[in-house]
Design a protein around this motif. Structure first.
Motif, PDB file in Angstrom:
ATOM      1  N   VAL A   1      -6.572   8.786   9.198  1.00  0.00           N
ATOM      2  CA  VAL A   1      -7.096   9.579   8.097  1.00  0.00           C
ATOM      3  C   VAL A   1      -6.427   9.245   6.770  1.00  0.00           C
ATOM      4  O   VAL A   1      -6.728   9.846   5.755  1.00  0.00           O
ATOM      5  CB  VAL A   1      -6.914  11.095   8.332  1.00  0.00           C
ATOM      6  CG1 VAL A   1      -7.751  11.551   9.499  1.00  0.00           C
ATOM      7  CG2 VAL A   1      -5.451  11.434   8.560  1.00  0.00           C
ATOM      8  N   GLY A   2      -5.544   8.276   6.795  1.00  0.00           N
ATOM      9  CA  GLY A   2      -4.726   7.994   5.627  1.00  0.00           C
ATOM     10  C   GLY A   2      -5.484   7.882   4.324  1.00  0.00           C
ATOM     11  O   GLY A   2      -5.079   8.434   3.309  1.00  0.00           O
ATOM     12  N   LEU A   3      -6.588   7.186   4.348  1.00  0.00           N
ATOM     13  CA  LEU A   3      -7.309   6.952   3.109  1.00  0.00           C
ATOM     14  C   LEU A   3      -7.966   8.208   2.582  1.00  0.00           C
ATOM     15  O   LEU A   3      -8.300   8.303   1.405  1.00  0.00           O
ATOM     16  CB  LEU A   3      -8.382   5.899   3.321  1.00  0.00           C
ATOM     17  CG  LEU A   3      -7.849   4.496   3.535  1.00  0.00           C
ATOM     18  CD1 LEU A   3      -8.987   3.569   3.892  1.00  0.00           C
ATOM     19  CD2 LEU A   3      -7.173   4.031   2.262  1.00  0.00           C
ATOM     20  N   GLU A   4      -8.180   9.145   3.464  1.00  0.00           N
ATOM     21  CA  GLU A   4      -8.853  10.362   3.027  1.00  0.00           C
ATOM     22  C   GLU A   4      -7.872  11.383   2.500  1.00  0.00           C
ATOM     23  O   GLU A   4      -8.263  12.409   1.975  1.00  0.00           O
ATOM     24  CB  GLU A   4      -9.626  10.954   4.206  1.00  0.00           C
ATOM     25  CG  GLU A   4     -10.801  10.083   4.587  1.00  0.00           C
ATOM     26  CD  GLU A   4     -11.473  10.571   5.843  1.00  0.00           C
ATOM     27  OE1 GLU A   4     -12.639  10.956   5.768  1.00  0.00           O
ATOM     28  OE2 GLU A   4     -10.827  10.576   6.914  1.00  0.00           O
TER      29      GLU A   4
ATOM     30  N   PHE B   1      -8.579  19.956  -7.210  1.00  0.00           N
ATOM     31  CA  PHE B   1      -9.254  21.224  -7.047  1.00  0.00           C
ATOM     32  C   PHE B   1      -8.461  22.404  -7.601  1.00  0.00           C
ATOM     33  O   PHE B   1      -9.014  23.477  -7.827  1.00  0.00           O
ATOM     34  CB  PHE B   1      -9.533  21.419  -5.562  1.00  0.00           C
ATOM     35  CG  PHE B   1     -10.652  22.343  -5.279  1.00  0.00           C
ATOM     36  CD1 PHE B   1     -11.934  22.029  -5.694  1.00  0.00           C
ATOM     37  CD2 PHE B   1     -10.441  23.526  -4.597  1.00  0.00           C
ATOM     38  CE1 PHE B   1     -12.983  22.881  -5.444  1.00  0.00           C
ATOM     39  CE2 PHE B   1     -11.485  24.393  -4.338  1.00  0.00           C
ATOM     40  CZ  PHE B   1     -12.756  24.071  -4.759  1.00  0.00           C
TER      41      PHE B   1
ATOM     42  N   GLN C   1      -3.766   3.834  -4.632  1.00  0.00           N
ATOM     43  CA  GLN C   1      -4.590   3.300  -5.711  1.00  0.00           C
ATOM     44  C   GLN C   1      -3.724   2.793  -6.861  1.00  0.00           C
ATOM     45  O   GLN C   1      -3.959   1.712  -7.394  1.00  0.00           O
ATOM     46  CB  GLN C   1      -5.542   4.380  -6.216  1.00  0.00           C
ATOM     47  CG  GLN C   1      -6.449   3.937  -7.338  1.00  0.00           C
ATOM     48  CD  GLN C   1      -7.546   3.013  -6.851  1.00  0.00           C
ATOM     49  OE1 GLN C   1      -8.260   3.334  -5.917  1.00  0.00           O
ATOM     50  NE2 GLN C   1      -7.685   1.852  -7.474  1.00  0.00           N
TER      51      GLN C   1
ATOM     52  N   ILE D   1      -3.465  18.978  -6.971  1.00  0.00           N
ATOM     53  CA  ILE D   1      -4.638  18.207  -6.579  1.00  0.00           C
ATOM     54  C   ILE D   1      -5.800  18.613  -7.485  1.00  0.00           C
ATOM     55  O   ILE D   1      -5.742  19.637  -8.165  1.00  0.00           O
ATOM     56  CB  ILE D   1      -4.998  18.406  -5.091  1.00  0.00           C
ATOM     57  CG1 ILE D   1      -5.418  19.845  -4.804  1.00  0.00           C
ATOM     58  CG2 ILE D   1      -3.821  18.017  -4.212  1.00  0.00           C
ATOM     59  CD1 ILE D   1      -5.827  20.053  -3.365  1.00  0.00           C
TER      60      ILE D   1
ATOM     61  N   SER E   1      -3.807   8.547  -0.975  1.00  0.00           N
ATOM     62  CA  SER E   1      -4.773   7.590  -1.508  1.00  0.00           C
ATOM     63  C   SER E   1      -4.564   7.380  -3.004  1.00  0.00           C
ATOM     64  O   SER E   1      -4.791   6.287  -3.514  1.00  0.00           O
ATOM     65  CB  SER E   1      -6.208   8.010  -1.190  1.00  0.00           C
ATOM     66  OG  SER E   1      -6.541   9.172  -1.885  1.00  0.00           O
ATOM     67  N   SER E   2      -4.107   8.406  -3.699  1.00  0.00           N
ATOM     68  CA  SER E   2      -3.813   8.212  -5.119  1.00  0.00           C
ATOM     69  C   SER E   2      -2.629   7.283  -5.314  1.00  0.00           C
ATOM     70  O   SER E   2      -2.638   6.424  -6.196  1.00  0.00           O
ATOM     71  CB  SER E   2      -3.487   9.555  -5.774  1.00  0.00           C
ATOM     72  OG  SER E   2      -4.621  10.350  -5.840  1.00  0.00           O
TER      73      SER E   2
ATOM     74  N   LYS F   1      -1.946  -0.353  -5.834  1.00  0.00           N
ATOM     75  CA  LYS F   1      -2.886  -1.477  -5.819  1.00  0.00           C
ATOM     76  C   LYS F   1      -3.133  -2.009  -7.231  1.00  0.00           C
ATOM     77  O   LYS F   1      -3.067  -3.215  -7.470  1.00  0.00           O
ATOM     78  CB  LYS F   1      -4.193  -1.000  -5.186  1.00  0.00           C
ATOM     79  CG  LYS F   1      -5.347  -1.979  -5.186  1.00  0.00           C
ATOM     80  CD  LYS F   1      -6.496  -1.438  -4.344  1.00  0.00           C
ATOM     81  CE  LYS F   1      -7.681  -2.383  -4.275  1.00  0.00           C
ATOM     82  NZ  LYS F   1      -8.505  -2.370  -5.491  1.00  0.00           N
ATOM     83  N   ASN F   2      -3.405  -1.111  -8.142  1.00  0.00           N
ATOM     84  CA  ASN F   2      -3.657  -1.547  -9.515  1.00  0.00           C
ATOM     85  C   ASN F   2      -2.478  -2.341 -10.066  1.00  0.00           C
ATOM     86  O   ASN F   2      -2.648  -3.354 -10.726  1.00  0.00           O
ATOM     87  CB  ASN F   2      -3.923  -0.342 -10.422  1.00  0.00           C
ATOM     88  CG  ASN F   2      -5.221   0.353 -10.080  1.00  0.00           C
ATOM     89  OD1 ASN F   2      -6.040  -0.171  -9.326  1.00  0.00           O
ATOM     90  ND2 ASN F   2      -5.408   1.539 -10.606  1.00  0.00           N
TER      91      ASN F   2
END
Lengths: 336, 336
Positions: free
Chosen positions: B73-76, B279, B85, B277, B81-82, B88-89
């Motif tokens: 579930v890591g990517l979710e 939300f 990201q 987060i 995931s932030s 990665k950038n």
DNA sequence: TTGTAGGCGTTATCAG
DNA sequence: CTGATAACGCCTACAA
């Protein structure tokens, strides 16, 4: 020094090619030598070198993941990241790995196709992308198998939710609730999914029953939804009692927008979203919505892509729709 | 047939090694031949083959991403995931690529270290992981540079939020609001970050002022937060007027939990979360919280990892804390 | 500054 | 069924 296949073979009094065959499970090798090799390999902890294998075999068992345009935020996007996660889980079971396609290696710019060729990726998943990007077109036109979960193009296999079904479910539900004034807040039509939803809404509603209104939100987030709701109220010649919103994110904002003008959700205006993101059930009011099956989309994309790689059939245009379901929550719960 | 470096060299009446040098920008080559090669390469669209380069140079310019345990579930996970990201950038600007570390290639199980060796990854980012996983230990103990954003281990560089600062900000804020009965709902201590937050709360509160209560949630989600809030109310000998919750997700549930027992948030009980987060600002009431700088964490991890790769210095235990800030919203807004 | 040659570890081909 | 050998495309000494 790490052992290579030659030394392993030597120590077993075998030829490298024989060892290679058992490792890759192809070619004819007697069960006896096969067992012997496997046992020895495990014992001494030998493992293959990926680069040499890729170099020689001209394939990598690696699948490229391509986010174009939104590549700077792709992983943070809850919808796409879920699809990617389920894609990843599936392909890993089939012994594939995934890598992100980039178009820039340090200073040097290169096309997606070039990059895929240098890496010898076996196929690529186009998670989201800009139809007009020439590099995307070039890639899709190439021999590399591609599958998309976001857009449609000639010679491309696309897996998306059944947006038409979702809209129909939404409208049917309104009727079940005896709601008569149905409007829509659509997402920006730069996204094909939003486009489909809006188009189908028009199509279904166009039978001359009641007039209806459609507002296109200017963005994807809460504020865009809020603004669109206010605009809807201004432009519609009567107050709607049921509003279909193109995404959950927009719906959150739309609800507050309606409330800001003194209407109660769901009593005065029922709101239904699209996606079923995690927060939909936590929001106040909990959001009725159309659930997209992200897991199924990711898995279907994986299955299709692997199939294309293995069958080596020519590319063709294909559109696979994944069913959606309606999840009923408080934002449409009205006492009758 | 794709051109290789040999044919390119031949067509230019040069030696392959010369072409290689200009392509990799090392070695002495006259400006004139350099220009000639670059121009020709661009003209005919030649590009290197990654596998051959990796094979020969023994490195891949690829960074492994490792999610252990939660790999399904890591990517979710919005937090991880932030971080990923932003990591990665950053690394892509430095001409690195990222690939997910797996421990299973089809049927064959292999250790993380083995896998990294077959792929010759230059380094790995441990996004989240289980301290007790022996394969993780093996990897961290190896020569491959590693950086973690989740846990601490000997000889490992770790980048995490300044959880202590976050707790102090939360407590100070309570005092500013003249709130006297401060309790905490902590996340499950299986996560080191939750552990830190709880420990520091105890540490700061332990000066003999007021008695306080700490409840440990049994999970990570809304329902766990809800249940913990109810339990807190049952166990505390007085009603708190300010509750620090270990994460936003838990805080959402906790707020509803308090409300279910007839208390108003923020009037009766103010609630502050941790994470910020997306939300949080949309929730009702909008959540006051401690914002973690996910972008900074990802970038720092990238910077550190690349540094370790380039400097080839021996691994050491290192803990880098990234500052956090308090974001004030409605869940603590009380009129005084 | 440029060229030559050997080898990285694997797999494919073809012979035995 | 097994073995020898030649690539795969590139990089790195070292020699010219």
């Amino acid at each position: 020094m790490r052992k290579n296949i030659v030394t392993v073979a030597k120590e077993l009094n075998l030829a490298p090619s024989t060892v290679s065959k058992v490792l890759n499970n192809n070619g004819k090798v007697s069960q006896k030598t096969r067992d012997r090799v496997m046992a020895y390999v495990k014992e001494v902890g030998y493992f293959q070198d990926a680069s040499a294998r890729i170099l020689k075999s001209k394939r990598s068992y690696t699948l490229g993941i391509l986010f174009s345009d939104i590549s700077l935020v792709g992983l943070e996007h809850p919808f796409f990241s879920s699809i990617l996660q389920s894609f990843k889980n599936y392909v890993e079971k089939e012994a594939y790995e995934i890598i992100f396609v980039v178009s820039k290696v340090g200073e040097r710019e290169m096309s997606y196709l070039e990059w895929c060729l240098t890496k010898k990726v076996d196929g690529v998943l186009l998670v989201s992308g800009n139809l007009n990007n020439p590099y995307i077109k070039e890639l899709v036109a190439s021999d590399i198998p591609c599958v998309s979960t976001d857009f449609i193009m000639p010679n491309l296999t696309t897996i998306i939710s059944d947006n038409e079904l979702g809209i129909e479910l939404s409208i049917d539900f309104a009727k079940k609730l005896n709601r008569a004034y149905i409007d829509m807040i659509a997402g920006p039509s730069t996204s094909i999914a939003f486009q489909f939803r809006m188009d189908h809404f028009h199509k279904v509603m166009n039978k001359p029953v009641e007039p209806y209104f459609v507002i296109e939100a200017k963005g994807f987030g809460f504020q865009s939804g809020f603004d669109a709701a206010v605009r809807l109220l201004e432009q519609a010649t009567r107050v709607p009692d049921y509003v279909i919103v193109g995404s959950d994110d927009l719906a959150f904002g739309a609800i507050r927008g309606f409330e800001s003008k003194g209407y109660k959700v769901p009593e005065d205006i029922s709101v239904i979203g699209f996606d079923d993101i995690n927060f939909a059930r936590i929001y106040s009011p909990a959001l009725t919505t159309i659930r997209q099956d992200k897991k199924a989309i990711g898995e279907m994309a994986a299955l299709k892509l692997i199939q294309m790689i293995q069958d080596k059939e020519p590319k063709r245009t294909e559109l696979i729709k994944i069913p959606v379901i309606l999840i009923e929550r408080a934002s449409t719960k009205i006492k009758m």
